[in-house]
Scaffold this active site. Structure first.
Site, PDB file in Angstrom:
ATOM      1  N   ASP A  54       0.857  -1.187   0.000  1.00  7.71           N
ATOM      2  CA  ASP A  54       0.000   0.000   0.000  1.00  7.71           C
ATOM      3  C   ASP A  54       0.894   1.238   0.000  1.00  7.71           C
ATOM      4  OD1 ASP A  54      -1.835   1.968   0.423  1.00  7.71           O
ATOM      5  OD2 ASP A  54      -2.685   1.113   2.260  1.00  7.71           O
ATOM      6  N   ASP A 104      -3.295   2.670  -5.663  1.00  2.00           N
ATOM      7  CA  ASP A 104      -2.129   2.671  -4.774  1.00  2.00           C
ATOM      8  C   ASP A 104      -1.911   1.360  -4.026  1.00  2.00           C
ATOM      9  OD1 ASP A 104      -4.457   3.134  -3.365  1.00  2.00           O
ATOM     10  OD2 ASP A 104      -3.447   4.227  -1.781  1.00  2.00           O
ATOM     11  N   GLU A 105      -2.711   0.345  -4.319  1.00  2.00           N
ATOM     12  CA  GLU A 105      -2.556  -0.911  -3.574  1.00  2.00           C
ATOM     13  C   GLU A 105      -2.453  -2.091  -4.534  1.00  2.00           C
ATOM     14  OE1 GLU A 105      -5.679  -1.404  -0.676  1.00  2.00           O
ATOM     15  OE2 GLU A 105      -5.749   0.748  -0.277  1.00  2.00           O
TER      16      GLU A 105
HETATM   17 MG   LIG Z   1      -2.480   4.008   0.276  1.00  2.00          MG
END
Ligand SMILES: [Mg+2]
Length: 411
Positions: free
Chosen positions: A9, A105-106
């Site tokens: 993350d 973002d992950e």
């Molecule tokens: Mg994040």
């Protein structure tokens, strides 16, 4: 054999990219916000110094500034986020071809078979964390576990720039005291239902009676009970394997609050032009329409309705969305933003059971019209064909982009 799954993350993704690209922002409170001029004035992301002042994602810029007067507000640069998101995925794919993105973002990584090449999972996690920091100047948190749910939970436990292991033989001590809402799939409404049954922690959830959970939360209740007990067999998709599209939608915040049905209709019609085209692009039809409304107090409401004949027609989707809005919105406050979504997507040409009074022939003509309009717009430009009402002055911002929160959740 047990699996080794990582969840990577990127910390405060949008804000971190901005701070990395502009060194003058280092160390001061920063919030990435939609353009204030076009009134998308909501905090999309913030860095740690801003977080320390209590600035929250989703709140209005003025609220954030009243908590933190020195807050630097910057506009989002989506092209940069897309670029750094792809670069991070490129780094992950040096370790495994099983890289499944979750939002921008992950990512989940299945590294079960790379132990011989790179070492034990926590070491791989550390190498990846260091590589991203060294090559991109961005930090990530990594969760290491034997399933996807616990890997994701792990990446939330220590931030920023950290690795957390939730092991199969010790997960109970590590996570059973955490609030149930930390688990993927426990949103606010589920949390309330669980609290009503005196279930506060993940441990409470694990030891609850599954029949009781199923009676309160249906299928989801059973899934959560399994997750809490460490039973999540879902696999990490291979890179490039895209999950099936489940919905197509489009939303906007208007330049001026909408104050009547007459203001709302052209906005809905404009939004559905794009929804219809995107559905036709992926050769799917909408089996249902949802409309999401946010009033001037930023309170959201959503209504949904099925379509008796699946459709990609902008007019059909707009009529359904407007029908819902007209029937349900009480006009106690002006409307700030609207999103029209579609769900229950079915492949183009799929069989359906029309009702006796449905005009199937008209529906088919509308589908052909949609394709025809796409064709004209492809050849002569987006504005070559427009609904008459959309040629009038409207409250739509010039290029009405959809605001998507950092988690991928449309706002
Ligand atoms: Mg994040």
């Amino acid at each position: 054999m047990g699996r080794n799954i990582l969840h990577c993350d990127m910390n405060n993704f949008y804000a971190s990219v901005e701070c990395m690209l502009d060194p003058s922002l280092k160390g001061i409170p920063v919030a990435v916000c939609g353009s204030v001029a076009e009134r998308h004035g909501i905090v999309l992301a913030k860095n740690y110094p801003a977080k320390a002042y209590g600035v929250q994602t989703g709140e209005a810029v003025w609220q954030a500034k009243s908590k933190c007067p020195g807050l630097r507000v910057v506009e989002p640069h989506y092209d940069e986020y897309v670029k750094y998101s792809a670069l991070a995925r490129g780094i992950y794919s040096r370790f495994t071809d099983m890289v499944e993105p979750y939002g921008m973002d992950e990512c989940w990584l299945d590294i079960t078979s790379c132990e011989k090449l790179f070492g034990p999972p926590e070491k791989v996690a550390d190498i990846i964390r260091e590589t991203v920091k060294f090559e991109l100047g961005l930090t990530i948190s990594v969760g290491v576990s034997f399933n996807k749910i616990f890997a994701k939970l792990g990446s939330d436990l220590k931030k920023p720039d950290a690795v957390t292991v939730i092991a199969e033989d010790s997960f109970k001590e590590k996570i059973y005291g955490l609030p149930a809402s930390d688990l993927v799939g426990v949103g606010r409404s589920t949390e309330r239902v669980l609290a009503g049954a005196a279930i506060k922690t993940i441990g409470d959830l694990a030891s609850a009676d599954p029949r009781m959970l199923a009676s309160k939360l249906g299928k989801n209740g059973l899934a959560l009970w399994n997750f809490a007990n460490g039973r999540d067999e879902s696999r990490v998709a291979r890179a490039g394997e895209s999950p099936p599209v489940k919905s197509v939608g489009h939303g906007t915040t208007t330049v001026k609050d909408m104050e009547s049905d007459g203001d709302v209709w052209p906005v809905i019609l404009e939004l559905t032009q794009d929804v219809g085209r995107r559905l036709r692009d992926i050769k799917m039809m909408a089996g249902g329409v949802a409309v999401n409304v946010r009033d001037s107090n930023l309170v959201c409401r959503q209504w949904r309705t099925p379509l008796s004949i699946p459709s990609t027609s902008a007019e059909v989707i707009a009529a359904a969305a407007f029908g819902l809005f007209h029937a349900r919105y009480r006009w106690e406050l002006p409307v700030r933003s609207i999103t029209v979504g579609t769900f229950n997507l079915v492949p183009e040409g799929a069989a359906y059971a029309p009702r006796l009074w449905d005009n199937v022939e008209l529906a088919e003509r509308r589908e052909r019209l949609g394709h025809c309009i796409d064709d004209i717009r492809r050849r002569f430009g987006k504005n070559s064909v427009r609904n008459c009402i959309l040629c009038m002055p409207s409250t739509l911002p010039p290029e009405h982009a959809e605001i998507v929160m950092p988690t991928g959740m449309p706002c």
